[in-house]
Design an enzyme around this catalytic site. Structure first.
Site, PDB file in Angstrom:
ATOM      1  N   LYS A  57       7.235  -1.688 -12.052  1.00 23.99           N
ATOM      2  CA  LYS A  57       7.851  -0.360 -11.981  1.00 23.99           C
ATOM      3  C   LYS A  57       8.888  -0.207 -13.089  1.00 23.99           C
ATOM      4  CE  LYS A  57       7.658   0.229  -6.937  1.00 23.99           C
ATOM      5  NZ  LYS A  57       6.828   1.440  -6.919  1.00 23.99           N
ATOM      6  N   LYS A  62       4.917  -1.619   7.406  1.00 24.17           N
ATOM      7  CA  LYS A  62       4.918  -2.239   6.072  1.00 24.17           C
ATOM      8  C   LYS A  62       6.248  -2.946   5.823  1.00 24.17           C
ATOM      9  CE  LYS A  62       4.932  -1.067   1.098  1.00 24.17           C
ATOM     10  NZ  LYS A  62       4.714  -0.024   0.065  1.00 24.17           N
ATOM     11  N   ASP A 106       0.926  -2.473  -7.976  1.00 27.30           N
ATOM     12  CA  ASP A 106       2.003  -1.724  -7.315  1.00 27.30           C
ATOM     13  C   ASP A 106       1.501  -0.983  -6.072  1.00 27.30           C
ATOM     14  OD1 ASP A 106       4.543  -0.800  -6.890  1.00 27.30           O
ATOM     15  OD2 ASP A 106       4.503   0.716  -8.479  1.00 27.30           O
ATOM     16  N   ASP A 141       9.939  -4.425  -3.700  1.00 24.49           N
ATOM     17  CA  ASP A 141       8.735  -4.043  -4.433  1.00 24.49           C
ATOM     18  C   ASP A 141       9.054  -3.801  -5.910  1.00 24.49           C
ATOM     19  OD1 ASP A 141       6.283  -3.140  -5.265  1.00 24.49           O
ATOM     20  OD2 ASP A 141       6.348  -1.228  -4.171  1.00 24.49           O
ATOM     21  N   ASP A 188      11.526  -0.855   0.950  1.00 21.50           N
ATOM     22  CA  ASP A 188      10.077  -0.850   1.108  1.00 21.50           C
ATOM     23  C   ASP A 188       9.628  -1.611   2.370  1.00 21.50           C
ATOM     24  OD1 ASP A 188       7.807   0.301   0.079  1.00 21.50           O
ATOM     25  OD2 ASP A 188       7.316  -1.367  -1.238  1.00 21.50           O
ATOM     26  N   GLU A 190       0.556  -2.144  -3.360  1.00 17.37           N
ATOM     27  CA  GLU A 190       0.497  -3.378  -2.569  1.00 17.37           C
ATOM     28  C   GLU A 190       0.592  -3.134  -1.064  1.00 17.37           C
ATOM     29  OE1 GLU A 190       3.219  -2.134  -3.700  1.00 17.37           O
ATOM     30  OE2 GLU A 190       4.531  -2.315  -1.960  1.00 17.37           O
ATOM     31  N   ARG A 219      -0.862  -0.960   0.883  1.00 19.95           N
ATOM     32  CA  ARG A 219      -2.165  -0.796   1.531  1.00 19.95           C
ATOM     33  C   ARG A 219      -2.909  -2.134   1.617  1.00 19.95           C
ATOM     34  NH1 ARG A 219      -3.908   3.507  -2.914  1.00 19.95           N
ATOM     35  NH2 ARG A 219      -1.659   3.787  -2.878  1.00 19.95           N
TER      36      ARG A 219
HETATM   37  N1  BES Z   1       6.653   1.293  -2.274  1.00 20.35           N
HETATM   38  C1  BES Z   1       5.938   2.158  -3.136  1.00 20.35           C
HETATM   39  C2  BES Z   1       6.013   3.614  -2.716  1.00 20.35           C
HETATM   40  C3  BES Z   1       7.361   4.257  -2.780  1.00 20.35           C
HETATM   41  C4  BES Z   1       7.710   5.008  -3.872  1.00 20.35           C
HETATM   42  C5  BES Z   1       8.247   4.143  -1.740  1.00 20.35           C
HETATM   43  C6  BES Z   1       8.944   5.622  -3.924  1.00 20.35           C
HETATM   44  C7  BES Z   1       9.466   4.753  -1.798  1.00 20.35           C
HETATM   45  C8  BES Z   1       9.822   5.508  -2.890  1.00 20.35           C
HETATM   46  C9  BES Z   1       4.478   1.748  -3.176  1.00 20.35           C
HETATM   47  O1  BES Z   1       4.232   0.403  -3.027  1.00 20.35           O
HETATM   48  C10 BES Z   1       3.980   2.141  -4.520  1.00 20.35           C
HETATM   49  O2  BES Z   1       4.422   1.582  -5.476  1.00 20.35           O
HETATM   50  N2  BES Z   1       3.061   3.102  -4.570  1.00 20.35           N
HETATM   51  C11 BES Z   1       2.528   3.572  -5.787  1.00 20.35           C
HETATM   52  C12 BES Z   1       1.056   3.737  -5.617  1.00 20.35           C
HETATM   53  C13 BES Z   1       0.301   3.954  -6.905  1.00 20.35           C
HETATM   54  C14 BES Z   1       0.357   2.701  -7.753  1.00 20.35           C
HETATM   55  C15 BES Z   1      -1.121   4.304  -6.577  1.00 20.35           C
HETATM   56  C16 BES Z   1       3.191   4.894  -6.141  1.00 20.35           C
HETATM   57  O3  BES Z   1       3.479   5.682  -5.226  1.00 20.35           O
HETATM   58  O4  BES Z   1       3.458   5.125  -7.307  1.00 20.35           O
HETATM   59 ZN    ZN Z   2       5.614  -0.645  -1.961  1.00 18.06          ZN
HETATM   60 MN    MN Z   3       4.389  -0.653  -4.842  1.00 15.20          MN
END
Ligand code: BES
Ligand code: ZN
Ligand code: MN
Length: 490
Positions: free
Chosen positions: A268, A256, A338, A261, A279, A340, A342
């Site tokens: 966020k 990824k 968010d 992000d 990220d 993104e 996947r």
């Molecule tokens: N890049 C984030 C995940 C992440 C969170 C990485 C904290 C490192 C530290 C990912 O893209 C994300 O935002 N995931 C969301 C998914 C949710 C919207 C289903 C998350 O984990 O909140």
């Molecule tokens: Zn992300």
């Molecule tokens: Mn995200």
């Protein structure tokens, strides 16, 4: 960092600092350093506890200018993982004192290639400082440059272990430096430039799929994420082809690469958002692994795929509720912009499968939920293929990276139901890392696949005695081990 093996006795080595590994409950022999060590142990000033250090100047009976004691804990519990940590502690203790040349004794652990490898990797990764952007470097930028390792016998196995460790440790640090690049510098295009330069110097084939090419191929889900940013997306493809392959196997390493992000329209909270430059740690790790594999030359074909985008809430950004058609063909309702990672991985995994890869591994900072489940010690593993997952877990174990397997029962897919498309891109609050993995599984075309969620382990929140704060380079060592130790699959 340069390394040499020597059989010179520790007492005879002329060096600014000789490092000695000390175990708790084992005071050194009476006469070591003229009895000073014995005294230090007796007074409790130094006990040999893990991560403890002490320096003795002009040790009696030794040619070294200083003796650095490195605590290793109990000998019975001393594994290669502890040795890697000790190596890191040693490097950081030396650098804190501006010492650039040193020697270290393997003593009773001599002729154990695994221990030599762990020590060397620890020294290299411990010596890394994420200070690319600091005008005044820590300790005047005096990094550890040369280490002599004394052992009883220099065998081909020891030399091979040293070389392997050097290549892997340097690749891990290369990845860490890349992950530490801020979002304003490291855009998807710059990441591609860095990959291309590395591929050139390493002798890897490099192909960069640009936006137009991806549109032509139909990577609509990836492009949907990218459309909110002024920075165009890229897909980096690096190919390693062995001179003589031991099988028809073709390993895909997919990472990824979200260079920043923000969350997009599902933005966020600003608190901690600065960390979202990491990220792209999955992409950096697969690229770093390729850098090592180009040098180690295993007999298996390996291709890295790094889908790279910036997730921004620009005027053209995709909206919650948008429905996009994946490269694979299924439609996805983007309920949260968010989620993104996947979306971009879906197209990349399908592309890897259709390029003829027989075994897939992806590394992604995919969910915050993985850190809720495992904290910051273990990455999560998710798979559609028990035997393949087992091989990845074993590689992780040998490489000294901690990965824990998660369940992938079919019922979890129910979380991804959408009223209006084939799939939703989020699965709700519970089991968030698993539903994310179940989403990815839809796009691997039934190929043996393991997903590593590294969101909890790719970034170290606080400096440790053996490692600087910031990017860790996880899971470069596991990926290298997996490919380097390739055995023909059944
Ligand atoms: N890049 C984030 C995940 C992440 C969170 C990485 C904290 C490192 C530290 C990912 O893209 C994300 O935002 N995931 C969301 C998914 C949710 C919207 C289903 C998350 O984990 O909140
Ligand atoms: Zn992300
Ligand atoms: Mn995200």
């Amino acid at each position: 960092m340069e390394f040499t093996l020597t059989t010179t006795h520790s007492r005879e080595i002329e060096t600014p600092a000789f490092a000695m590994l000390c175990f708790s409950g084992e005071p050194p022999a009476e006469q070591t350093a003229g009895g000073v060590l014995k005294e230090m142990f007796a007074s409790g000033e130094f006990t040999g506890k893990a991560n403890e250090t002490a320096v003795v100047h002009r040790p009696v009976g030794m040619k070294a200018q200083r003796l650095l004691l490195v605590g290793c804990g109990e000998r019975a519990k001393f594994t290669p993982a502890q040795m890697r940590t000790a190596g890191g502690v040693m490097a950081r203790a030396l650098q804190a004192r501006s010492i650039q040349q040193a020697a270290v004794g393997l003593d009773g652990l001599t002729n154990q290639p695994e221990m030599l490898r762990a020590l060397t990797e620890g020294l290299i990764t411990g010596g890394f400082e994420p200070d690319q952007y600091k005008t005044e470097k820590k300790n005047g930028g005096k990094l550890l440059e040369r280490v002599e390792i004394s052992c009883i016998e220099i065998t081909p196995e020891m030399e091979a272990a040293l070389e392997r460790a050097r290549i892997t440790g340097e690749a891990q640090n290369w990845t860490r430096a890349l992950v530490n690049e801020p979002g304003n510098v490291l855009t998807p295009r710059l990441l591609a430039e860095r990959a291309r330069a590395m591929a050139e110097e390493s002798g890897l084939e490099c192909e960069i799929l640009d936006e137009a090419r991806m549109r032509q191929l139909g990577f609509r889900t990836l492009l949907g994420v990218a459309q909110g940013s002024a920075e165009p997306p890229v897909m980096i493809v690096l190919r390693y082809t062995p001179e003589q392959a031991s099988s028809e196997d073709h390993l895909a390493l997919v990472g990824k690469g979200v260079t920043f992000d923000t969350g997009g329209i599902s933005i966020k909270p600003s608190d901690g958002m600065e960390k979202m430059k990491y990220d792209m740690a999955g992409a950096a790790a697969v690229l770093g692994a390729m850098r090592a594999l180009a040098r180690l030359k295993p007999p298996v074909k390996v291709t890295a795929f790094a889908p790279c985008v910036e997730n921004m809430p620009g005027a053209k950004a995709q909206r919650p509720g948008d429905i996009v058609k994946t490269f694979q063909g299924k439609t996805v309702e983007v309920l949260n912009t968010d989620a993104e990672g996947r979306l971009i991985l879906a197209d990349a995994l399908t592309y890897a499968a259709r390029e003829g890869c027989t075994h897939l591994v992806d590394a992604a900072t995919l969910t915050g939920a993985i850190a809720v489940a495992l904290g910051h010690l273990y990455a999560g593993a998710f798979s559609n293929h028990e035997a393949w997952q087992q091989r990845v877990l074993e590689a992780a174990k040998s490489a000294g990276e901690r990965i824990w397997p998660f369940p992938m029962d079919a019922e979890y897919s129910e979380l991804l139901k959408s009223a209006f498309a084939d799939l939703a891109n989020i699965g709700g609050r519970w089991g968030g890392s698993i539903s994310a993995a179940k989403f990815l599984e839809e796009f691997v075309e039934g190929k043996p696949w393991v997903h590593l969620d590294i969101a909890g382990v790719a970034w170290l929140e606080e400096a440790k005695p053996w490692m600087a704060k910031g990017p860790t380079g996880f899971p470069v060592r596991t990926l290298v081990e997996l490919a380097a130790g390739w055995i023909r699959s059944a």
